[in-house]
Design a protein around this motif. Structure first.
Motif, mmCIF file in Angstrom:
data_model
loop_
_atom_site.group_PDB
_atom_site.id
_atom_site.type_symbol
_atom_site.label_atom_id
_atom_site.label_comp_id
_atom_site.label_asym_id
_atom_site.label_seq_id
_atom_site.Cartn_x
_atom_site.Cartn_y
_atom_site.Cartn_z
ATOM 1 N N LEU A 111 -7.078 -4.453 -12.313
ATOM 2 C CA LEU A 111 -7.213 -2.991 -12.378
ATOM 3 C C LEU A 111 -7.419 -2.572 -13.830
ATOM 4 O O LEU A 111 -6.522 -2.018 -14.463
ATOM 5 N N VAL A 146 -15.926 -1.431 -11.823
ATOM 6 C CA VAL A 146 -14.453 -1.456 -11.854
ATOM 7 C C VAL A 146 -13.915 -1.291 -13.279
ATOM 8 O O VAL A 146 -12.733 -0.991 -13.457
ATOM 9 N N ARG A 220 -5.843 -1.360 -0.589
ATOM 10 C CA ARG A 220 -7.101 -2.005 -0.963
ATOM 11 C C ARG A 220 -8.175 -2.124 0.110
ATOM 12 O O ARG A 220 -9.316 -1.761 -0.106
ATOM 13 N N HIS A 327 -14.348 -5.582 1.675
ATOM 14 C CA HIS A 327 -14.036 -5.104 0.338
ATOM 15 C C HIS A 327 -14.334 -6.259 -0.609
ATOM 16 O O HIS A 327 -14.225 -7.430 -0.241
ATOM 17 N N GLY A 329 -13.420 -7.882 -4.383
ATOM 18 C CA GLY A 329 -12.514 -7.719 -5.512
ATOM 19 C C GLY A 329 -12.333 -9.038 -6.273
ATOM 20 O O GLY A 329 -12.612 -10.098 -5.718
ATOM 21 N N ASN A 403 -13.025 -1.706 -5.803
ATOM 22 C CA ASN A 403 -11.953 -0.837 -6.308
ATOM 23 C C ASN A 403 -12.563 0.400 -6.957
ATOM 24 O O ASN A 403 -13.524 0.301 -7.718
ATOM 25 N N SER A 404 -12.016 1.547 -6.648
ATOM 26 C CA SER A 404 -12.565 2.798 -7.165
ATOM 27 C C SER A 404 -12.405 2.880 -8.671
ATOM 28 O O SER A 404 -11.383 2.445 -9.211
ATOM 29 N N ILE A 409 -5.998 4.445 -10.740
ATOM 30 C CA ILE A 409 -6.040 3.519 -9.613
ATOM 31 C C ILE A 409 -4.749 2.711 -9.477
ATOM 32 O O ILE A 409 -4.293 2.430 -8.371
ATOM 33 N N MET A 413 -2.687 2.532 -6.088
ATOM 34 C CA MET A 413 -2.450 1.248 -5.442
ATOM 35 C C MET A 413 -0.954 1.020 -5.215
ATOM 36 O O MET A 413 -0.533 0.560 -4.170
#
Lengths: 452, 306
Positions: A111, A146, A220, A327, A329, A403-404, A409, A413
């Motif tokens: 993150l 990200v 997530r 998703h 990541g 991930n936004s 965030i 999360m």
């Protein structure tokens, strides 16, 4: 005539104090550098070895050894650089280092926006543009989002970044329940819930003996599985006020309220640990299904060798019902502004973006690095089940999320599971109130980054 | 030699020299005190009036907003305060009673008394994290020692750490197990009770219970007060066991004030609010300490008083 000694007690104490203070001062003064040996005529000066600090989050031995194998390769090719490592577990160690102004020279994080938005990272656009290793098409464009803040890139996708929303089933548990794989593997949350009600087993003492499936309370995967746009990038606003979230939360909650959240909690206390460790409920044939990512085939190959698991599409609901979803990541490396050796750290970044590093980690662990150059040469048959992630999840998904790119965030999360899902599971709040309160809290956090 | 009043401008040269020498001798401690205690305390007070997220360099002044949030804006503050006060009210006395009874037992003529004293003190020296990992498995609902025994008798398992009702009593049980340090203090106090008092009581017809209630306990009240005060202060800051064993669950039933504070500071990056929480806790502890101390005049007996 007898003369008295002039060394009185007072004098002795005075001298001792001066001596002690002098000794302390001498200990504090750095040693003078040794005079350099005269260089042989015509010989070039030896390059000074530089030590850089690289931190990452994971602590299990298997992962540490795999990453270390890549670092050993880097150090072999860059003999003037020594890489010292530590694990920060995405927690207080890294925060404290940043707060003290002594972050590592380079670190990994999943993150990164919380650091980028706080102006703690070095912008990397110039280095990326000048790099011959990190070319424009090396990573999918969306991977950069990200860690891109105000149009500037602060991260490079690295180490592990791929499609990560597969439904993984344990055939042994299915067989014990009298079901067949893959025919009876559900693709719908309602069917899955009915299966869970029927096939979750209890022992004589009333504890859960075998859990069928318990959805992840974390944020997530759900935007992908329910087709929700969770963050408005234009307005910098989270969208927990979208009514679709109510269905998500109620879906998760019903699994817990059906069996009792405390019984589920107790069950996972008896089978602690990450999914792919030997003692986990899933690897121990005490859990039928789990939703997880590309790292599982490799890790299960190492931790539960010889066992077979089945990989299929995650069930979807809401606007995504009936669709194939995933998703992606999301690990990256970044160089803090306070890094003492940014140039050497950048060499490590480029090393991680190469095929060799990716191959070493893949061979030792099964992780998929984000660079397409590795995808082109990856041995998909190396790990049972990896084929699903590479040839189906990554290529055929109709809904793909990452991930936004929100600076809040980390807050979103960490808070979603406890402040929203748990609040509903334990009856503290109804779903609308829980989501409304969380929307307010996360909006407040987000606003801090745009206040000035 | 210094006078009783601190008036440096009235000192003689010798007195100033003596004072300077004294300062030099305590300088290492003084530096440590300023750097690691006084400065952080002052900084924390300042941060309690700011919005500061630890990672950013600057803190933004927000006046009393953090204190307002503490009083009116934190939806979990009521629950964490309840949990903490529960632990203080039930946990501290339970720990004291356990320690006192153990001390009384170990003060008797017991075979292998030294061995037992050592064994009961061991929990006080074992690192808390190691202790916690052991208790995690003792309490485990399926494979723990206690529940395995219950299962062998055909009884239902006790969800020590996964039940909202039982999690705090379970933590108090661990606290009682770890009361070795307090036991040692009580043991010292018990051994300080003059034998003549027991003899006099016996002559007056007191039985064992009377001697215990009217001689032993009153003579130990100073130690009880000390242990109660330190225990209460520690209980208000209860953190380690709960953080590792339950992480505040289930449903924040074991989320204590110090844990909530820690979470605000290092998970939600609200160091300003966490600082305000710290100062509020300080005030609560000061008030409770003053009340306890004032009440001690009624029930603490200092030997030698008329």
């Amino acid at each position: 005539m007898v003369t008295r000694s002039t060394l009185t007690r007072r004098h002795f104490l005075r001298l001792s104090t001066i001596g002690a203070a002098g000794a302390m001062l001498a200990a504090c003064v750095p040693a003078a550098p040794a005079p350099a040996a005269p260089a042989a005529e015509g010989a070039p000066a030896a390059a000074e070895k530089v030590a850089i600090e690289f931190w990452w989050g994971w602590t299990p031995d298997l992962i540490v050894k795999a990453i270390q194998s890549s670092l050993d390769e880097f150090m072999k090719n860059n003999p003037t650089i020594e890489v010292k490592t530590a694990q920060h577990e995405w927690g207080e160690k890294l925060l404290t280092a940043y707060a003290a102004g002594t972050p590592p020279d380079i670190h990994e994080h999943w993150l990164p926006m919380q650091f980028a938005a706080r102006d703690l990272l070095q912008p990397l656009d110039d280095r990326i543009n000048a790099s011959t290793v990190i070319t424009k098409d090396l990573f999918p464009d969306v991977f950069w989002t990200v860690g891109t803040w105000n149009g500037v890139r602060y991260i490079v996708p690295s180490l592990a970044f791929f499609a990560e929303t597969a439904l993984i089933s344990n055939p042994v548990v299915f067989e014990k329940a009298g079901l067949k794989v893959p025919d009876d593997i559900p693709s719908d949350w309602d069917v899955l819930f009915e299966q869970a009600k029927k096939h979750t087993k209890f022992d004589d003492a009333g504890n859960i003996d075998t859990v069928w499936m318990v959805p992840d309370k974390g944020l997530r995967f759900w935007p992908a599985m329910y087709g929700i746009e969770d963050y408005d990038e234009q307005e910098h606003k989270w969208r927990f006020d979208d009514p679709a979230w109510e269905e998500v939360v109620l879906n998760i909650a019903r699994f817990y309220t059906e069996f009792g959240p405390e019984k589920i909690d107790a069950f996972f206390q008896a089978y602690p640990g990450w999914i792919a460790v030997p003692g986990s409920a899933f690897a121990s044939d005490r859990q039928a299904m789990v939703i997880s990512g590309y790292w599982i085939p490799g890790e299960l190959d190492k931790n539960a060798p010889g066992k077979e698991f089945i990989y299929t599409w995650a069930p979807s609901g809401g606007a995504a019902k009936g669709k194939k979803v995933t998703h992606w990541g999301a690990h990256s490396v970044m160089i803090p502004k306070a890094s003492k050796h940014p140039d050497q750290s950048w060499l490590l970044v480029e090393h991680f973006a190469g095929v060799k590093s990716a191959e070493l980690i893949f061979e030792n662990l099964g992780w998929i690095a984000p660079q397409k150059t590795f995808w082109d040469v990856m041995n998909v048959s190396r790990y049972r089940g990896l084929d699903f992630f590479v040839n189906h999840l990554a290529r055929e998904a109709e809904i793909n999320t990452v991930n936004s790119p929100s600076p809040a965030i980390a807050f979103a999360m960490s808070g979603f599971a406890t402040d929203v899902v748990d609040a509903v599971i334990f009856g503290n709040k109804d779903v609308k109130t829980a989501l409304a309160d969380f929307q307010k809290a996360v909006t407040e956090e987000e606003a801090k980054f745009f206040a000035q | 030699m210094l006078t009783n009043s601190f008036r440096p401008w009235q000192w003689t040269v010798r007195e100033r020299r003596d004072f300077a020498r004294g300062l030099i001798f305590i300088l290492p401690w003084l530096i440590g005190f300023v750097l690691f205690l006084a400065y952080p305390i002052a900084a924390s007070f300042y941060y309690s009036f700011t919005d500061y997220d630890v990672l950013s360099r600057s803190a933004r002044l927000v006046g009393l907003d953090n204190y307002r949030r503490l009083l009116f804006g934190d939806e979990y503050i009521g629950k964490v305060l309840y949990n903490t006060i529960y632990y203080v009210i039930f946990g501290v006395p339970a720990g004291l009673v356990t320690a006192f009874l153990l001390a009384v037992l170990l003060n008797t003529d017991l075979r292998m008394r030294s061995l037992f004293r050592t064994l009961f003190y061991v929990p006080a020296v074992v690192p808390a994290v190691a202790t916690t990992m052991v208790w995690l498995w003792i309490f485990n609902v399926q494979y723990g020692v206690i529940n395995a025994f219950l299962a062998s008798l055909g009884l239902r398992a006790i969800p020590f750490l996964s039940s909202q009702e039982l999690v705090k009593p379970s933590l108090i049980l661990i606290h009682c197990w770890a009361s070795g340090a307090t036991m040692v203090i009580f043991l010292a106090a018990l051994q300080d009770v003059p034998r003549s008092l027991y003899d006099a009581a016996t002559v007056d017809g007191a039985n064992a219970w009377h001697r215990f209630w009217h001689v032993t306990i009153p003579m130990c009240t100073p130690a009880i007060l000390f242990s109660l005060l330190t225990g209460m202060i520690g209980a208000f800051q209860y953190f380690t066991f709960a953080w590792i064993l339950t992480n505040g669950g289930p449903n924040r039933a074991s989320e204590f004030y110090a844990m909530h504070l820690y979470r605000q500071a290092f998970v939600y990056l609200r160091m300003g609010y966490a600082s305000a929480m710290a100062w509020a806790l300080f005030l609560i502890v000061v008030v409770v300490t003053i009340i306890l101390y004032r009440s001690s005049a009624r029930w603490v007996y200092y030997g030698g008083e008329a």
